[in-house]
Design an enzyme around this catalytic site. Sequence first.
Site, PDB file in Angstrom:
ATOM      1  N   CYS A 137      38.591  42.094 -13.327  1.00 38.26           N
ATOM      2  CA  CYS A 137      37.541  42.804 -14.068  1.00 38.26           C
ATOM      3  C   CYS A 137      37.329  42.241 -15.472  1.00 38.26           C
ATOM      4  CB  CYS A 137      37.863  44.288 -14.160  1.00 38.26           C
ATOM      5  SG  CYS A 137      38.288  45.011 -12.582  1.00 38.26           S
ATOM      6  N   ASN A 147      32.665  51.171 -10.125  1.00 40.05           N
ATOM      7  CA  ASN A 147      33.356  50.034 -10.740  1.00 40.05           C
ATOM      8  C   ASN A 147      32.973  48.771  -9.970  1.00 40.05           C
ATOM      9  OD1 ASN A 147      35.169  48.081 -11.538  1.00 40.05           O
ATOM     10  ND2 ASN A 147      36.978  49.401 -11.414  1.00 40.05           N
ATOM     11  N   HIS A 200      34.530  48.060 -19.890  1.00 41.41           N
ATOM     12  CA  HIS A 200      34.510  47.864 -18.440  1.00 41.41           C
ATOM     13  C   HIS A 200      34.268  49.228 -17.783  1.00 41.41           C
ATOM     14  CE1 HIS A 200      35.444  46.984 -14.407  1.00 41.41           C
ATOM     15  NE2 HIS A 200      36.695  47.398 -14.424  1.00 41.41           N
TER      16      HIS A 200
END
Length: 311
Positions: free
Chosen positions: A112, A266, A236
Amino acid sequence: MRAGITGTGHYVPEKVLTNFDLEKMVDTTDEWIRTRTGIEERRIAEDDMDTSEMAYRAAVNAMEDAGITAKDLDMIMVATVTPDTPFPSVACMLQDRLGANKVAAMDLSAACSGFMYGMVTAKQFIDTGVYKNILIVGVEKLSKITDWTDRNTSVLFGDGAGAAVIGEVSDDRGILSFELGADGSGGKYLYQDKDYLSMNGREVFKFAVRQMPESSVNVVEKAGYQREDVDYLIPHQANIRIMEAAREKLGIPEEKMATSVKKYGNTSAASIPIALSEGVKNGKIKEDDLVVLVGFGGGLTWGAVAFKYGR
Ligand code: UT7
């Protein structure tokens, strides 16, 4: 001149999977997902749309925004943990699809945090004057490594792509500071086990609520600004509770933080560049705004960048 963002773009698949859809697939509720994560729905790519196709659509969008064509590119980097195949890389597929010159192309694996690692790498080539235009794409098709019978993970992830062109901007704008880091001893908390993604959510949560606020403050201070000077924060997009920890540490109001996690879940390496592109397009990010991007993910890895938006 300084290295900065000269164009942004994104692409998300059309198919929406809501929390209510998931209630029919695993033992979960819309209420649990919303209150624990902030996610309401996510996008899922069709079988015939692989990672490279989403990357291509986001890339075209970002190059249009930058006002360049594929012939102007000097390098292509793709941050992903879900490439079409282990090799050739998505970056090479993208180079061919775009019709770019025979420029350097590589995938980058930092989960990520991948887009942060890519941006900082691109900055080095621009600062040294070696390259003029670098395309960086964060893209994931997480649906293909999601165990759709596991309620611990299946409710969290989605598919999508975000892209940016990094080039030269005037020296009062551009990337002011960055921080990258990794702690390989935490690799056991988030990894791909054979076919599927596997995660110790609680351990990743603890790491993230410590690291994201710390890295956010570090880049603001390194850039010579005060925390409250931040005009827009893009953490994020993993979990609203973790994102709030970063926002509170900076002491900035809710409307100054991107919250696309609600509609996309996500999307790993794609989450920050999607939110960045949306922020520019919906006017939340304006010329000369001080913007902080901060990510964390498998590895464990983390990264943050502070920049002044504009050319
Ligand atoms: O890009 C980085 C990727 N990873 C992350 O960002 C994940 C970081 N971690 C998190 O976001 C959170 O830890 C989760 C959202 C994954 C979980 O939230 P939590 O508040 O840490 O919950 P928990 O793991 O402590 O679980 C609480 C309960 C458990 O039941 P028991 O053991 O207390 O009876 C779970 O089994 O919630 C249960 N649970 C669920 N219940 C309904 C776990 N998943 C679900 C679900 N629906 N989908």
